[in-house]
Design a protein around this motif. Structure first.
Motif, PDB file in Angstrom:
ATOM      1  N   LYS A  99      42.360  11.140  47.171  1.00  0.00           N
ATOM      2  CA  LYS A  99      43.177  12.199  47.381  1.00  0.00           C
ATOM      3  C   LYS A  99      42.679  13.378  46.708  1.00  0.00           C
ATOM      4  O   LYS A  99      41.934  13.611  45.979  1.00  0.00           O
ATOM      5  N   HIS A 100      43.201  14.490  47.335  1.00  0.00           N
ATOM      6  CA  HIS A 100      42.641  15.868  46.707  1.00  0.00           C
ATOM      7  C   HIS A 100      42.938  16.172  45.207  1.00  0.00           C
ATOM      8  O   HIS A 100      43.807  15.692  44.747  1.00  0.00           O
ATOM      9  N   TYR A 101      42.079  16.822  44.812  1.00  0.00           N
ATOM     10  CA  TYR A 101      42.217  16.992  43.246  1.00  0.00           C
ATOM     11  C   TYR A 101      43.372  17.847  42.779  1.00  0.00           C
ATOM     12  O   TYR A 101      43.936  17.695  41.607  1.00  0.00           O
ATOM     13  N   GLY A 102      44.209  18.420  43.917  1.00  0.00           N
ATOM     14  CA  GLY A 102      45.536  19.284  43.379  1.00  0.00           C
ATOM     15  C   GLY A 102      46.571  18.186  43.655  1.00  0.00           C
ATOM     16  O   GLY A 102      47.487  18.457  43.193  1.00  0.00           O
ATOM     17  N   ASP A 103      46.570  16.887  44.011  1.00  0.00           N
ATOM     18  CA  ASP A 103      47.449  16.045  43.995  1.00  0.00           C
ATOM     19  C   ASP A 103      47.542  15.040  42.763  1.00  0.00           C
ATOM     20  O   ASP A 103      47.571  14.076  42.791  1.00  0.00           O
ATOM     21  N   GLU A 104      47.791  15.997  41.595  1.00  0.00           N
ATOM     22  CA  GLU A 104      47.453  15.202  40.451  1.00  0.00           C
ATOM     23  C   GLU A 104      48.435  14.083  40.045  1.00  0.00           C
ATOM     24  O   GLU A 104      48.002  13.125  39.492  1.00  0.00           O
ATOM     25  N   ILE A 105      49.759  14.457  40.478  1.00  0.00           N
ATOM     26  CA  ILE A 105      50.750  13.422  40.066  1.00  0.00           C
ATOM     27  C   ILE A 105      50.335  11.764  40.677  1.00  0.00           C
ATOM     28  O   ILE A 105      51.048  11.093  40.392  1.00  0.00           O
ATOM     29  N   ARG A 124      47.030  10.847  41.712  1.00  0.00           N
ATOM     30  CA  ARG A 124      45.766  10.365  41.776  1.00  0.00           C
ATOM     31  C   ARG A 124      45.711   9.580  40.608  1.00  0.00           C
ATOM     32  O   ARG A 124      46.335   9.216  39.742  1.00  0.00           O
ATOM     33  N   GLY A 125      44.543   8.755  40.804  1.00  0.00           N
ATOM     34  CA  GLY A 125      44.230   7.602  39.845  1.00  0.00           C
ATOM     35  C   GLY A 125      43.611   8.062  38.373  1.00  0.00           C
ATOM     36  O   GLY A 125      43.645   7.624  37.386  1.00  0.00           O
ATOM     37  N   TRP A 126      43.205   9.476  38.697  1.00  0.00           N
ATOM     38  CA  TRP A 126      42.620  10.061  37.526  1.00  0.00           C
ATOM     39  C   TRP A 126      42.460  11.615  37.953  1.00  0.00           C
ATOM     40  O   TRP A 126      42.352  11.959  39.310  1.00  0.00           O
ATOM     41  N   VAL A 127      42.420  12.399  37.036  1.00  0.00           N
ATOM     42  CA  VAL A 127      42.165  13.827  36.954  1.00  0.00           C
ATOM     43  C   VAL A 127      41.206  14.316  35.921  1.00  0.00           C
ATOM     44  O   VAL A 127      41.181  13.737  34.710  1.00  0.00           O
ATOM     45  N   PHE A 128      40.577  15.318  36.240  1.00  0.00           N
ATOM     46  CA  PHE A 128      39.931  15.927  35.309  1.00  0.00           C
ATOM     47  C   PHE A 128      40.378  16.724  34.418  1.00  0.00           C
ATOM     48  O   PHE A 128      41.824  17.496  34.769  1.00  0.00           O
ATOM     49  N   ARG A 129      40.549  17.031  33.096  1.00  0.00           N
ATOM     50  CA  ARG A 129      41.117  17.586  32.199  1.00  0.00           C
ATOM     51  C   ARG A 129      40.214  18.204  31.024  1.00  0.00           C
ATOM     52  O   ARG A 129      39.056  17.885  30.750  1.00  0.00           O
ATOM     53  N   THR A 130      40.808  19.247  30.541  1.00  0.00           N
ATOM     54  CA  THR A 130      40.214  19.990  29.335  1.00  0.00           C
ATOM     55  C   THR A 130      39.994  18.905  28.051  1.00  0.00           C
ATOM     56  O   THR A 130      40.713  17.800  27.923  1.00  0.00           O
TER      57      THR A 130
END
Length: 321
Positions: free
Chosen positions: A244-250, A252-258
């Motif tokens: 799924k697109h990185y913008g579909d944060e809610i 996704r199984g994981w997201v990049f974070r600070t």
């Protein structure tokens, strides 16, 4: 250690303004993007190599800032099965090496690349399992016929021009995506091939970053400070092989974070302690790809977090032992 920033996140700013801003935050070093997927807004090697005046201006701007130029980064796929695409990425790597030579930089960050599954393919084929046997045959072709021959030749060129560290970012989608594949290529080509250790790409594969640092040891040539958060609800349902697109944060199984928003301070302190123990006492370069924060907010939070987690002084003698 020194705190650095991969400046592509400030591509909308003029180069001098970006450096002035970074100095104001207490950053000590910079990593310049020179092509590939992140672009070259602040540092276009082809232009700089063709215009000595522009090159001198770049050198002066960096020198006047007081920031250290830690490396040049050209994140492309030079072994793409489409020859036109591969040639473009390869030329950007070549130009980056030639520019590094003129700047006195001995380290370039890049990707290993990923070819097709055969000489007839037009798109990359990233293999994630050994069976059916077709996939094992693909791996043999990719490594023995494409990847190793390319980097044997290209690393020799880099060394001839003063670049003796080609730090590969271990990233899924490319042949070198984890510590095991990193050392496999290093063994085949030589110690010029090393790792740009970015924990974020390992976290979402389920790899323990501290264990990976110990495993790689002196093969670590650079370090990117970026975090990942694995969503416990989504990942429990469908794992982390998420397209799924990185913008579909809610969803996704994981997201990049600070840094600090995926793993806690204890984890990051263990990471930096282990880096020191294996001999890496060099630049830690912040790479911002957190889609929930603006670049500046994410960067400033990362800088604050890392100033507390990192070691900036050399350890003295053990007076107690």
């Amino acid at each position: 250690m020194k705190l650095g920033v991969f400046t592509v996140l400030l591509s909308d700013m003029k180069f001098k303004d970006a450096l002035d801003y970074l100095v104001s935050t207490g950053v000590q070093a910079i990593e310049l993007g020179t092509g590939g997927y992140p672009g070259n807004a602040h540092c276009n090697p082809a232009e700089l190599l063709a215009d000595s005046k522009k090159l001198d201006e770049l050198k002066k701007t960096i020198a006047d800032s007081g920031l250290e130029l830690g490396c040049l980064s050209v994140h492309g796929n030079p072994i793409h099965p489409d020859k036109a695409i591969a040639d473009k990425f390869h030329q950007e790597f070549v130009d980056t090496v030639l520019l590094a030579e003129k700047l006195g930089v001995d380290r370039v960050v890049t990707f290993s690349g990923c070819p097709g599954g055969s000489a007839e393919d037009k798109t990359p084929n990233w293999v994630t399992c050994p069976w059916p046997d077709d996939y094992s045959h693909i791996l043999e072709y990719q490594w023995n016929d494409v990847l190793i021959p390319y980097w044997e030749k290209t690393s020799a060129f880099a060394k001839d021009h003063g670049v003796d560290k080609i730090a590969l970012e271990m990233h899924p989608g490319f042949c070198v995506y984890n510590p095991e594949t990193m050392l496999k290529l290093r063994k085949a080509v030589g110690p010029v091939m090393g790792a740009n250790f970015d924990p974020s790409h390992l976290f979402w594969q389920g790899i323990d970053a501290v264990a990976a640092i110990r495993y790689l040891g002196d093969a670590i040539q650079y370090f990117h400070a970026k975090d990942t958060r694995v969503d416990p609800i989504n990942a429990s349902n469908y794992g982390v092989l998420d397209t799924k697109h990185y913008g579909d944060e809610i969803n996704r199984g994981w997201v990049f974070r600070t840094v600090g928003y995926g793993h806690d301070m204890s984890t990051w302190r263990d990471i930096f302690s282990t880096l020191k123990m294996v001999g890496y006492d060099d630049i830690v370069s912040i790479e911002h790809e957190d889609s929930i924060m603006t670049p500046k907010e994410g960067l400033e939070k990362a800088i604050k977090f890392l100033k507390d987690a990192m070691f900036f002084e050399k350890a003295g003698e053990m007076w107690w032992a």
